[in-house]
Design an enzyme around this catalytic site. Structure first.
Site, mmCIF file in Angstrom:
data_model
loop_
_atom_site.group_PDB
_atom_site.id
_atom_site.type_symbol
_atom_site.label_atom_id
_atom_site.label_comp_id
_atom_site.label_asym_id
_atom_site.label_seq_id
_atom_site.Cartn_x
_atom_site.Cartn_y
_atom_site.Cartn_z
ATOM 1 N N LYS A 100 0.951 -1.388 0.089
ATOM 2 C CA LYS A 100 -0.104 -0.039 0.071
ATOM 3 C C LYS A 100 0.797 1.310 -0.049
ATOM 4 O O LYS A 100 0.223 2.199 -0.595
ATOM 5 C CB LYS A 100 -0.891 -0.033 1.255
ATOM 6 C CG LYS A 100 -0.249 -0.085 2.372
ATOM 7 C CD LYS A 100 -1.143 -1.082 3.365
ATOM 8 C CE LYS A 100 -0.846 -2.497 2.951
ATOM 9 N NZ LYS A 100 -0.988 -3.610 3.742
ATOM 10 N N GLU A 124 -4.804 -5.574 -5.524
ATOM 11 C CA GLU A 124 -5.866 -5.765 -4.745
ATOM 12 C C GLU A 124 -5.841 -5.960 -3.287
ATOM 13 O O GLU A 124 -6.464 -5.295 -2.360
ATOM 14 C CB GLU A 124 -6.803 -7.075 -5.169
ATOM 15 C CG GLU A 124 -7.951 -7.369 -4.422
ATOM 16 C CD GLU A 124 -9.274 -6.413 -4.782
ATOM 17 O OE1 GLU A 124 -9.605 -5.935 -5.942
ATOM 18 O OE2 GLU A 124 -9.935 -5.697 -3.916
ATOM 19 N N VAL A 127 -5.656 -2.768 -0.117
ATOM 20 C CA VAL A 127 -6.464 -2.324 0.649
ATOM 21 C C VAL A 127 -7.310 -3.438 1.238
ATOM 22 O O VAL A 127 -8.072 -4.108 0.310
ATOM 23 C CB VAL A 127 -7.692 -1.168 -0.099
ATOM 24 C CG1 VAL A 127 -8.604 -0.639 0.862
ATOM 25 C CG2 VAL A 127 -6.520 -0.160 -0.681
ATOM 26 N N GLY A 129 -6.770 -6.218 2.360
ATOM 27 C CA GLY A 129 -6.168 -7.367 2.734
ATOM 28 C C GLY A 129 -6.948 -8.440 1.746
ATOM 29 O O GLY A 129 -6.965 -8.286 0.476
ATOM 30 N N GLU A 185 2.900 -4.566 15.110
ATOM 31 C CA GLU A 185 4.277 -4.686 15.026
ATOM 32 C C GLU A 185 4.725 -4.244 16.479
ATOM 33 O O GLU A 185 4.037 -3.525 17.234
ATOM 34 C CB GLU A 185 4.868 -3.781 14.121
ATOM 35 C CG GLU A 185 4.087 -3.924 12.598
ATOM 36 C CD GLU A 185 4.708 -5.025 11.709
ATOM 37 O OE1 GLU A 185 5.811 -5.376 12.261
ATOM 38 O OE2 GLU A 185 4.073 -5.327 11.123
ATOM 39 N N ASP A 196 -1.018 3.947 7.931
ATOM 40 C CA ASP A 196 -1.515 2.737 7.172
ATOM 41 C C ASP A 196 -2.938 2.895 6.809
ATOM 42 O O ASP A 196 -3.147 2.674 5.499
ATOM 43 C CB ASP A 196 -1.493 1.354 8.194
ATOM 44 C CG ASP A 196 -2.142 0.272 7.553
ATOM 45 O OD1 ASP A 196 -1.252 -0.533 6.363
ATOM 46 O OD2 ASP A 196 -3.132 -0.177 7.607
ATOM 47 N N LYS A 200 -4.338 3.650 2.561
ATOM 48 C CA LYS A 200 -5.294 2.937 1.983
ATOM 49 C C LYS A 200 -6.472 3.856 1.503
ATOM 50 O O LYS A 200 -7.250 3.612 0.514
ATOM 51 C CB LYS A 200 -5.833 1.772 3.107
ATOM 52 C CG LYS A 200 -4.841 0.880 3.394
ATOM 53 C CD LYS A 200 -5.334 -0.014 4.312
ATOM 54 C CE LYS A 200 -4.461 -1.223 4.812
ATOM 55 N NZ LYS A 200 -4.485 -1.734 6.148
HETATM 56 N N1 HSE Z 1 -1.170 -3.523 9.903
HETATM 57 C C1 HSE Z 1 -2.087 -3.444 8.984
HETATM 58 C C2 HSE Z 1 -3.344 -3.769 9.828
HETATM 59 C C3 HSE Z 1 -2.010 -4.850 8.146
HETATM 60 O O1 HSE Z 1 -3.497 -3.810 10.956
HETATM 61 O O2 HSE Z 1 -4.566 -3.487 9.238
HETATM 62 C C4 HSE Z 1 -2.619 -4.590 6.775
HETATM 63 O O3 HSE Z 1 -2.123 -3.479 5.991
#
Ligand code: HSE
Length: 409
Positions: A100, A124, A127, A129, A185, A196, A200
């Protein structure tokens, strides 16, 4: 037979290799061609896998091999990934990625190269997953003018907020649990600060409205300022707090794009999206509201979306897919000041009666909760022009504004 290469053997990359290897018959039947992994690029060694002999540390082998028609990029980041993806597209190879960060920063440029070279650049998995949303937007909803996309786009923060809402867990404890369970993480900044989700919503806005939206154009606020008190006030107003990415088309052709924690009414279709799930609501002028819901992260959900792209590329080696948008412009993304908004406002006061009177004199149609224990008043404004509401909130002088969040009805 179509040879492919996978660049990166981390969580998603190993999932892609395993799906293609373990389900080769299914994948090849659907692609109407045998799909063979010829190379896996990674700097590490992986012994004992059925495809250990495919590993290489040399990108040039991939880019210079005319038999490799499709390349999967699952390395992440925007440095090597950008150079390698660009080189592969320029070499006439189709590319599928879950990255992304790369698509949000360089999508328009890479799509242009794909167009010029008559190959496909599909993403795909970037965004939602494993949740299909980009292909349905680009294909099934294409008869509509998209007017809004609002989504719960980050699984980690949705998990943390769910624990705060349902188990009364503090933000710190919920974050620790998310880390222990492998969702967040060690450095959770990109999730909890909203970066993140920002990437998206950039991709969704670019696809939905046809012009690239860059991460620096999106005002982004994460969830570190959300407390259990806010969760409780939200509940009192019939809402739950969610981190949302939101983009809307304005009448003047510009758009708004934001990431923020918002009080979402329990009547709204996004309010019931809990744990690590993602959901994206797309509003089209003909279809109304549709929602895409599913697992937004994780090895196999994300890898399944990447393999879906590989199969699509294999079926369209000689033709281009629909996916495209133009480069962005500096003033394309407008501030949401002139958009319609509604706010949750949390106020500290020494005199709640006076504050309530002031609220009633300055706002119409508000609801409020007086919390005598904490010397606080929490209120929801009516729907109005955002800057008008901000000015009204700023004019309150019997109290101190602790925080404001948007409300989504
Ligand atoms: N760290 C992201 C989440 C993973 O928790 O949605 C997918 O982008």
């Amino acid at each position: 037979m179509i040879d492919i290469a996978i660049m990166g053997h981390g969580v998603v990359g190993s999932g892609v290799a395993e799906i293609i290897y373990n389900h080769s018959k299914r994948v090849s039947e659907k692609a109407k061609e045998d799909i063979r992994i010829k190379y896996i690029l990674d700097l590490r060694d992986f012994e004992g896998l059925p495809y250990s002999d495919k590993f290489t540390k040399d990108f040039n082998k991939i880019v210079n091999d005319p038999d490799v028609k499709i390349v999967v990029e699952v390395m992440g980041g925007c440095t090597f990934a950008y150079d390698y993806v660009k080189a592969c597209l320029l070499a006439g190879k189709s590319v599928c990625t879950s990255n992304k960060e790369l698509v949000a920063a360089k999508g328009a440029e890479l799509l242009d190269i794909a167009l010029e070279k008559n190959v496909n650049f599909l993403f795909e998995a970037s965004v939602g997953g494993g949740t299909p949303v980009l292909r349905p937007m680009a294909q099934c909803l294409t008869a509509n003018e998209i007017t809004e996309v609002t989504g719960i786009l980050n699984g980690t923060t949705n998990f943390i907020l769910t624990k705060m809402i349902e188990d009364n867990m503090s933000f710190e404890d919920a974050l620790k649990l998310a880390q222990d369970l492998g969702y967040a993480e060690k450095d959770p900044t990109a999730d909890i600060e909203g970066h993140d989700a920002c990437r998206k919503i950039c991709i969704l806005a670019s696809l939905g409205f046809g012009k690239h939206v860059y991460p620096e154009q999106v005002k982004t606020e994460g969830i570190t300022n959300v407390s259990l008190d806010d969760v409780e006030y939200a509940n009192g107003f019939g809402c739950v707090i969610k981190l949302v990415g939101r983009t809307r088309k304005l009448d003047n052709g510009k758009i708004t794009a934001n990431v923020y924690p918002a009080l979402v009414s329990k009547d709204h279709m996004l309010s019931g999206v809990s744990d690590v799930f993602n959901a994206i609501m797309v509003r089209g002028d003909e279809v109304g509201d549709v929602m895409f819901y599913g697992r937004g992260a994780g090895k196999f959900p994300t890898a399944s979306a990447v393999v879906g792209d590989v199969i699509d590329c294999a079926k369209h080696l000689a033709s281009r897919k629909y996916l495209h948008w133009n480069e962005g412009e500096a003033d394309y993304v407008a501030s949401s000041d002139n958009d319609i908004a509604r706010f949750y406002v949390r106020l500290k006061t020494n005199d709640s009666n006076k504050t309530v009177k002031e609220i009633e004199s300055k706002f119409s149609n508000t609801s409020y909760i007086v919390n005598a224990d904490k010397d606080e008043v929490a209120m929801l404004t009516e729907n109005d022009i955002e800057i008008t509401l901000k000015n009204q909130i700023g004019s309150l002088d019997s109290c101190e504004v602790i925080k404001t969040f948007h409300v989504i009805d």
